[in-house]
Design an enzyme around this catalytic site. Structure first.
Site, PDB file in Angstrom:
ATOM      1  N   CYS A 174     -23.191 -12.404 -25.218  1.00 41.95           N
ATOM      2  CA  CYS A 174     -22.135 -11.412 -25.457  1.00 41.95           C
ATOM      3  C   CYS A 174     -22.627 -10.203 -26.240  1.00 41.95           C
ATOM      4  O   CYS A 174     -21.945  -9.183 -26.298  1.00 41.95           O
ATOM      5  CB  CYS A 174     -20.958 -12.053 -26.176  1.00 41.95           C
ATOM      6  N   HIS A 217     -16.339  -6.950 -29.774  1.00 48.23           N
ATOM      7  CA  HIS A 217     -16.424  -7.926 -28.689  1.00 48.23           C
ATOM      8  C   HIS A 217     -15.073  -8.628 -28.557  1.00 48.23           C
ATOM      9  O   HIS A 217     -14.476  -9.049 -29.553  1.00 48.23           O
ATOM     10  CB  HIS A 217     -17.533  -8.930 -29.016  1.00 48.23           C
ATOM     11  N   ASN A 268     -12.618 -13.326 -22.578  1.00 49.60           N
ATOM     12  CA  ASN A 268     -13.996 -13.062 -22.996  1.00 49.60           C
ATOM     13  C   ASN A 268     -14.870 -12.929 -21.739  1.00 49.60           C
ATOM     14  O   ASN A 268     -15.068 -13.902 -21.015  1.00 49.60           O
ATOM     15  CB  ASN A 268     -14.483 -14.214 -23.883  1.00 49.60           C
TER      16      ASN A 268
HETATM   17  C1  COA Z   1     -11.983 -22.165 -29.164  1.00 51.00           C
HETATM   18  C2  COA Z   1     -10.960 -21.835 -30.222  1.00 51.00           C
HETATM   19  C3  COA Z   1      -9.903 -20.890 -29.647  1.00 51.00           C
HETATM   20  C4  COA Z   1     -10.251 -23.114 -30.669  1.00 51.00           C
HETATM   21  O1  COA Z   1      -9.304 -22.814 -31.646  1.00 51.00           O
HETATM   22  P1  COA Z   1      -9.230 -23.725 -32.953  1.00 51.00           P
HETATM   23  O2  COA Z   1      -8.100 -23.247 -33.778  1.00 51.00           O
HETATM   24  O3  COA Z   1     -10.593 -23.725 -33.565  1.00 51.00           O
HETATM   25  O4  COA Z   1      -8.859 -25.115 -32.337  1.00 51.00           O
HETATM   26  P2  COA Z   1      -9.633 -26.485 -32.557  1.00 51.00           P
HETATM   27  O5  COA Z   1     -10.974 -26.402 -31.999  1.00 51.00           O
HETATM   28  O6  COA Z   1      -9.467 -26.849 -33.979  1.00 51.00           O
HETATM   29  O7  COA Z   1      -8.818 -27.444 -31.610  1.00 51.00           O
HETATM   30  C5  COA Z   1      -7.534 -27.879 -32.003  1.00 51.00           C
HETATM   31  C6  COA Z   1      -6.972 -28.817 -30.964  1.00 51.00           C
HETATM   32  O8  COA Z   1      -6.600 -28.067 -29.795  1.00 51.00           O
HETATM   33  C7  COA Z   1      -7.104 -28.707 -28.636  1.00 51.00           C
HETATM   34  N1  COA Z   1      -7.360 -27.743 -27.595  1.00 51.00           N
HETATM   35  C8  COA Z   1      -8.519 -27.135 -27.272  1.00 51.00           C
HETATM   36  N2  COA Z   1      -8.340 -26.320 -26.240  1.00 51.00           N
HETATM   37  C9  COA Z   1      -7.048 -26.387 -25.907  1.00 51.00           C
HETATM   38  C10 COA Z   1      -6.278 -25.768 -24.921  1.00 51.00           C
HETATM   39  N3  COA Z   1      -6.798 -24.893 -24.048  1.00 51.00           N
HETATM   40  N4  COA Z   1      -4.973 -26.065 -24.855  1.00 51.00           N
HETATM   41  C11 COA Z   1      -4.423 -26.941 -25.711  1.00 51.00           C
HETATM   42  N5  COA Z   1      -5.108 -27.563 -26.652  1.00 51.00           N
HETATM   43  C12 COA Z   1      -6.410 -27.294 -26.762  1.00 51.00           C
HETATM   44  C13 COA Z   1      -8.354 -29.396 -29.096  1.00 51.00           C
HETATM   45  O9  COA Z   1      -8.677 -30.465 -28.226  1.00 51.00           O
HETATM   46  C14 COA Z   1      -7.961 -29.880 -30.467  1.00 51.00           C
HETATM   47  O10 COA Z   1      -7.211 -31.070 -30.316  1.00 51.00           O
HETATM   48  P3  COA Z   1      -7.462 -32.324 -31.287  1.00 51.00           P
HETATM   49  O11 COA Z   1      -7.201 -31.789 -32.674  1.00 51.00           O
HETATM   50  O12 COA Z   1      -6.462 -33.308 -30.791  1.00 51.00           O
HETATM   51  O13 COA Z   1      -8.891 -32.695 -31.068  1.00 51.00           O
HETATM   52  C15 COA Z   1     -11.622 -21.178 -31.450  1.00 51.00           C
HETATM   53  O14 COA Z   1     -12.419 -22.130 -32.112  1.00 51.00           O
HETATM   54  C16 COA Z   1     -12.476 -20.000 -31.088  1.00 51.00           C
HETATM   55  O15 COA Z   1     -11.984 -18.996 -30.630  1.00 51.00           O
HETATM   56  N6  COA Z   1     -13.774 -20.071 -31.337  1.00 51.00           N
HETATM   57  C17 COA Z   1     -14.692 -18.988 -31.078  1.00 51.00           C
HETATM   58  C18 COA Z   1     -14.897 -18.914 -29.622  1.00 51.00           C
HETATM   59  C19 COA Z   1     -15.654 -17.711 -29.229  1.00 51.00           C
HETATM   60  O16 COA Z   1     -15.422 -16.639 -29.721  1.00 51.00           O
HETATM   61  N7  COA Z   1     -16.564 -17.916 -28.311  1.00 51.00           N
HETATM   62  C20 COA Z   1     -17.285 -16.913 -27.682  1.00 51.00           C
HETATM   63  C21 COA Z   1     -18.397 -16.447 -28.487  1.00 51.00           C
HETATM   64  S1  COA Z   1     -19.190 -15.170 -27.631  1.00 51.00           S
END
Ligand code: COA
Length: 329
Positions: free
Chosen positions: A116, A256, A286
């Site tokens: 990215c 980004h 993204n």
């Molecule tokens: C991926 C992201 C949105 C997850 O959000 P979060 O608040 O960290 O959520 P968590 O990872 O704590 O997951 C919480 C729960 O939601 C669940 N979950 C994950 N994806 C889900 C979805 N699409 N729908 C519903 N629930 C979901 C998980 O399984 C987890 O459940 P559990 O607690 O029973 O295990 C966040 O971590 C993020 O944006 N990270 C950076 C990603 C990024 O920028 N990547 C690109 C880099 S270039």
């Protein structure tokens, strides 16, 4: 010391595939819902390439528009850099495929892999070539077809990504304008937090790697989130200092587009009002290397920059990598 030429952006273009995949479409594919996706990421929909549509196809459409906006013919290009992690194939490079499609005979062409952050890395690379006089006009594209490496049975990742391409022509600009500074960096120790394991020389493609779903993106969302917030802050500070500017000087912030919460944390740190921040993660999700150029080009098309404005771009991604730049429009 030799006087360096001022180098900036002299043409812009973008392209996203027609097909839109909404959050409600995804609700039918995996256990998720619109409320979860919007509240955690800010994403409402994303564009997805048609079957058979590859990264060079997206890049080509964006490139044609960028050339048109620069009033330039493909034959005038000296250099083509395509930032991508989803090349059409391992080789030839997507940039070479594009060079042929565009008829940019004689242009050097290569791909740049910085996930990215790839677009900002590519801008810095092209700027260096032009500043030192080796080339005059470069086509720099961020293009990715993340749908080709996304597991649409994995709710942790499939809601986050989309496809697209953003292109700019980089060339000499009047004194006082153009790129003022870059800050590129990497933390290779975090490579396994966001990767695609198989298909390279370490783990060549096999039935086993396909069965193990190792040709799809893996991401540790929480750790990547923490990295993103940290480097958005530190890279921004460094790149502003290098340009001799402060956060008060920023006219437009082009981050980004990975997650609205990461963007909001940077906005708070920089004390920026919404009108100074480009956000389109809701429409495109993204799109990896395409994310910053899609945001930049859209902002240009909407007339959000005027001559002399200070534009701050900052990206982060797999590698782990980051890249930031200050540009006087
Ligand atoms: C991926 C992201 C949105 C997850 O959000 P979060 O608040 O960290 O959520 P968590 O990872 O704590 O997951 C919480 C729960 O939601 C669940 N979950 C994950 N994806 C889900 C979805 N699409 N729908 C519903 N629930 C979901 C998980 O399984 C987890 O459940 P559990 O607690 O029973 O295990 C966040 O971590 C993020 O944006 N990270 C950076 C990603 C990024 O920028 N990547 C690109 C880099 S270039």
């Amino acid at each position: 010391m030799r006087q360096l030429r001022p180098v900036g952006i002299i043409g812009t273009g973008k392209y996203v595939p027609e097909r839109i995949l909404t959050n409600s479409d995804l609700e039918k594919m995996v256990e998720t819902n619109d409320e979860w996706i919007v509240s955690r990421t800010g994403i409402k929909e994303r564009h997805i390439a048609a079957p058979g549509q590859a990264t060079s196809d997206l890049a080509y459409e964006a490139a044609l528009k960028a050339l048109e906006s620069a009033g330039m013919k493909a034959e005038e290009l000296d250099l083509i850099i395509v930032a991508t992690v989803t090349p059409d194939s391992a080789f030839p490079s997507t940039a070479c495929i594009l060079q042929d499609k565009l008829g940019a005979k004689g242009a050097a062409a290569f791909d740049l892999s910085a996930a990215c952050s790839g677009f900002v890395y590519s801008l810095a690379t092209a700027t260096g070539f032009i500043q030192n006089g080796m080339y005059n006009n470069a086509l720099v594209i961020g293009a990715d077809t993340l749908s080709s490496i996304t597991d649409y049975t994995d709710r942790n990742t499939c809601v986050l990504f989309g496809d697209g391409a953003g292109a700019v022509i980089v060339g000499e600009v009047p004194e006082g304008r153009g790129f003022q500074s870059f800050d590129l960096g990497a933390e290779g120790s975090g490579g396994s937090l966001l990767n695609l394991e198989a298909g390279g020389s370490r783990l060549p493609a096999s039935h086993q790697t396909v069965d193990d779903k190792k040709h799809f993106i893996y991401m540790n969302g929480r750790e990547v989130f923490k990295f993103a917030v940290r480097v958005m802050g530190s890279a921004t500070e460094r790149v502003l200092t290098k340009a001799g500017l402060t956060k008060e000087n920023i006219d437009l912030f082009v981050p980004h587009q990975a997650n609205i919460r990461i963007i909001q944390s940077a906005m708070q740190r920089l004390e920026l009002p919404p009108e100074k921040v480009v956000v389109n993660v809701d429409k495109y999700a993204n799109t990896s290397a395409a994310s910053i150029p899609l945001a930049l080009v859209e902002a240009a098309e909407e007339g959000r920059m005027k001559e002399g404005d200070a534009v701050l771009m900052v990206g982060f991604g797999g590698g782990l990598t980051w890249g930031a730049s200050v540009l006087i429009w």
